[in-house]
Each structure stands twice: as structure tokens, then as C-alpha cells.
Motif scaffolding. Structure first.
Motif, mmCIF file in Angstrom:
data_model
loop_
_atom_site.group_PDB
_atom_site.id
_atom_site.type_symbol
_atom_site.label_atom_id
_atom_site.label_comp_id
_atom_site.label_asym_id
_atom_site.label_seq_id
_atom_site.Cartn_x
_atom_site.Cartn_y
_atom_site.Cartn_z
ATOM 1 N N THR A 142 0.373 -1.366 0.025
ATOM 2 C CA THR A 142 0.228 -0.024 0.122
ATOM 3 C C THR A 142 1.146 1.400 0.122
ATOM 4 O O THR A 142 0.515 2.229 -0.630
ATOM 5 C CB THR A 142 -1.220 -0.320 1.330
ATOM 6 N N ILE A 143 2.063 1.036 0.383
ATOM 7 C CA ILE A 143 2.808 2.364 0.571
ATOM 8 C C ILE A 143 3.665 2.799 -0.961
ATOM 9 O O ILE A 143 3.363 3.794 -0.950
ATOM 10 C CB ILE A 143 4.155 2.377 1.606
ATOM 11 N N ARG A 144 3.633 1.631 -1.105
ATOM 12 C CA ARG A 144 4.585 1.274 -3.028
ATOM 13 C C ARG A 144 3.449 2.247 -3.761
ATOM 14 O O ARG A 144 3.681 3.473 -4.139
ATOM 15 C CB ARG A 144 5.287 0.541 -2.646
ATOM 16 N N ASP A 145 2.330 1.466 -3.180
ATOM 17 C CA ASP A 145 1.168 1.740 -4.301
ATOM 18 C C ASP A 145 0.810 3.372 -4.139
ATOM 19 O O ASP A 145 0.644 4.538 -5.058
ATOM 20 C CB ASP A 145 -0.272 1.305 -4.259
ATOM 21 N N LEU A 146 0.945 3.646 -3.255
ATOM 22 C CA LEU A 146 0.598 5.156 -2.756
ATOM 23 C C LEU A 146 1.352 6.515 -2.976
ATOM 24 O O LEU A 146 1.460 7.581 -3.668
ATOM 25 C CB LEU A 146 0.186 5.547 -1.123
ATOM 26 N N GLU A 147 2.800 5.850 -2.893
ATOM 27 C CA GLU A 147 3.996 6.610 -3.524
ATOM 28 C C GLU A 147 3.877 7.105 -4.981
ATOM 29 O O GLU A 147 4.187 8.001 -5.440
ATOM 30 C CB GLU A 147 4.918 5.837 -2.878
ATOM 31 N N THR A 148 3.816 5.770 -5.850
ATOM 32 C CA THR A 148 3.548 6.041 -6.854
ATOM 33 C C THR A 148 2.246 6.806 -7.430
ATOM 34 O O THR A 148 2.477 8.197 -8.857
ATOM 35 C CB THR A 148 3.105 4.508 -7.637
ATOM 36 N N LEU A 149 0.910 7.023 -6.952
ATOM 37 C CA LEU A 149 0.185 7.585 -7.490
ATOM 38 C C LEU A 149 0.105 9.111 -6.614
ATOM 39 O O LEU A 149 0.187 9.641 -7.567
ATOM 40 C CB LEU A 149 -0.984 6.818 -6.421
ATOM 41 N N TRP A 150 0.662 9.512 -5.909
ATOM 42 C CA TRP A 150 1.185 10.207 -5.144
ATOM 43 C C TRP A 150 2.041 11.385 -6.035
ATOM 44 O O TRP A 150 2.031 12.192 -6.426
ATOM 45 C CB TRP A 150 1.958 10.748 -3.835
ATOM 46 N N HIS A 151 3.762 10.783 -6.262
ATOM 47 C CA HIS A 151 4.138 10.965 -7.560
ATOM 48 C C HIS A 151 3.855 11.474 -8.512
ATOM 49 O O HIS A 151 3.714 12.682 -9.213
ATOM 50 C CB HIS A 151 5.361 10.071 -7.867
ATOM 51 N N ALA A 152 3.063 10.916 -9.576
ATOM 52 C CA ALA A 152 2.292 10.887 -10.600
ATOM 53 C C ALA A 152 1.056 12.316 -10.251
ATOM 54 O O ALA A 152 1.276 12.936 -11.884
ATOM 55 C CB ALA A 152 1.112 9.477 -11.064
ATOM 56 N N HIS A 153 0.542 12.121 -9.672
ATOM 57 C CA HIS A 153 -0.767 13.463 -8.570
ATOM 58 C C HIS A 153 0.888 14.767 -8.582
ATOM 59 O O HIS A 153 -0.194 15.627 -9.626
ATOM 60 C CB HIS A 153 -1.315 12.469 -8.049
ATOM 61 N N ALA A 154 1.599 14.578 -7.806
ATOM 62 C CA ALA A 154 2.178 16.148 -8.301
ATOM 63 C C ALA A 154 3.230 16.637 -9.776
ATOM 64 O O ALA A 154 3.404 17.628 -9.752
ATOM 65 C CB ALA A 154 3.672 15.276 -7.217
ATOM 66 N N HIS A 155 3.235 15.120 -10.234
ATOM 67 C CA HIS A 155 3.850 15.400 -11.490
ATOM 68 C C HIS A 155 2.878 16.435 -12.062
ATOM 69 O O HIS A 155 2.599 16.982 -12.613
ATOM 70 C CB HIS A 155 4.478 14.800 -12.683
ATOM 71 N N ARG A 156 1.426 15.463 -12.474
ATOM 72 C CA ARG A 156 -0.144 16.256 -12.943
ATOM 73 C C ARG A 156 0.383 17.599 -12.423
ATOM 74 O O ARG A 156 0.330 18.665 -13.084
ATOM 75 C CB ARG A 156 -1.204 15.494 -13.121
ATOM 76 N N VAL A 157 -0.366 18.098 -11.169
ATOM 77 C CA VAL A 157 0.052 19.481 -11.111
ATOM 78 C C VAL A 157 1.050 20.541 -11.328
ATOM 79 O O VAL A 157 0.522 21.452 -11.925
ATOM 80 C CB VAL A 157 -0.084 19.420 -9.283
ATOM 81 N N ASP A 158 2.226 19.749 -11.026
ATOM 82 C CA ASP A 158 2.849 20.246 -11.439
ATOM 83 C C ASP A 158 3.202 20.510 -12.788
ATOM 84 O O ASP A 158 3.868 21.691 -14.009
ATOM 85 C CB ASP A 158 4.551 20.052 -11.040
ATOM 86 N N ALA A 159 3.348 19.442 -14.094
ATOM 87 C CA ALA A 159 3.133 20.209 -15.684
ATOM 88 C C ALA A 159 1.788 20.542 -16.196
ATOM 89 O O ALA A 159 2.284 20.892 -17.073
ATOM 90 C CB ALA A 159 3.536 18.282 -16.061
ATOM 91 N N VAL A 160 0.818 20.379 -15.809
ATOM 92 C CA VAL A 160 -0.485 19.899 -16.225
ATOM 93 C C VAL A 160 -1.570 21.767 -15.618
ATOM 94 O O VAL A 160 -1.545 22.959 -16.048
ATOM 95 C CB VAL A 160 -1.389 19.139 -16.772
#
Length: 132
Positions: free
Chosen positions: A100-118
Motif C-alpha cells: 500500500t505504501i508503494r502504491d501510494l507513493e507511485t500515485l502521489w508522485h504521478a499526481h504531483a507531476h500532473r499538478v506541476d506539469a498540467v
């Protein structure tokens, strides 16, 4: 939060004893309620409606960001449940917490990228457009 998630990922990778892992995960879950949920609420109540209004319904970036919020909330809830099991010493709970921690980190990173990039560039563009 990303830094804390990375620390937890490293921690579960080292396979610590339950007595070390349980408090760290429990503390993280508690901080999520104080930090992440207010952040999500602000975005969902103020920023995303403004973006949707300005960009129109055809832009999927807002919808995707909201779906990511929902999934992050679900993962945090699952981590809370699994953390409780870990604290109680339920058999085989450590691998569930690690996953669950690894899944959370993966999605958090993707979301942060979307916020920053889009999302951030969209907001900047809207701020710079002349009103009238």
C-alpha cells in the motif's frame, strides 16, 4: 508528503520489525488527515471548479486530478486499516502495508507531476489572460 512517503518506502524495503514500522505508518496516516485532506478540499472546492469553468467540460485534466484524489483517499484509508492490523500483530500484515505504501507513493508522485506539469501552467495561463 512525498519525502515522508519515500522514507516509508525505504523503511519497508529494509523489512523492519513490526514494532518499528507500525508507529511510523500510524504517524504518517495521522499526518495525511491534517495535511493532505485540507489540500485536496481546497483544490476541489476552489481551484478545480475555476479551471473547469474557464476551460470547459472537454478538458479531462480536472477530472483526472479528482479521480487521483479519490484513489489517494482510498489508499490512505486502506493504509489506515492495514496499519491497525500491523499494530495488532495480524499475521502477514507487513507485506500488505508495504504494498500500500508503494502504491501510494507511485500515485502521489504521478499526481504531483500532473499538478506541476498540467494544472499549474493552466492556472498561470488563466491568470495572465486579460479579463473583459
Amino acid at each position: 508528503m512525498e519525502q515522508e512517503l519515500r522514507r516509508l518506502v525505504r523503511m519497508v524495503g529494509a523489512n523492519p520489525p513490526r514494532t518499528m514500522l507500525a508507529p511510523a505508518v500510524s504517524d504518517f496516516v495521522g499526518r495525511c488527515g491534517c495535511r493532505i485532506e485540507p489540500h485536496f478540499e481546497l483544490e476541489e472546492r476552489r481551484i478545480y471548479p475555476h479551471l473547469r469553468e474557464c476551460l470547459g467540460e472537454g478538458n479531462g485534466a480536472v477530472d483526472e486530478a479528482i479521480r487521483e484524489h479519490d484513489t489517494l483517499r482510498e489508499l490512505i484509508g486502506l493504509l489506515r486499516l492495514r496499519s491497525d492490523r500491523l499494530r495488532l500483530g495480524t499475521r502477514d500484515s507487513s507485506p500488505d502495508v508495504a504494498e500500500t505504501i508503494r502504491d501510494l507513493e507511485t500515485l502521489w508522485h504521478a499526481h504531483a507531476h500532473r499538478v506541476d506539469a498540467v494544472m499549474a501552467p493552466l492556472l498561470k495561463t488563466l491568470k495572465e489572460e486579460p479579463h473583459g
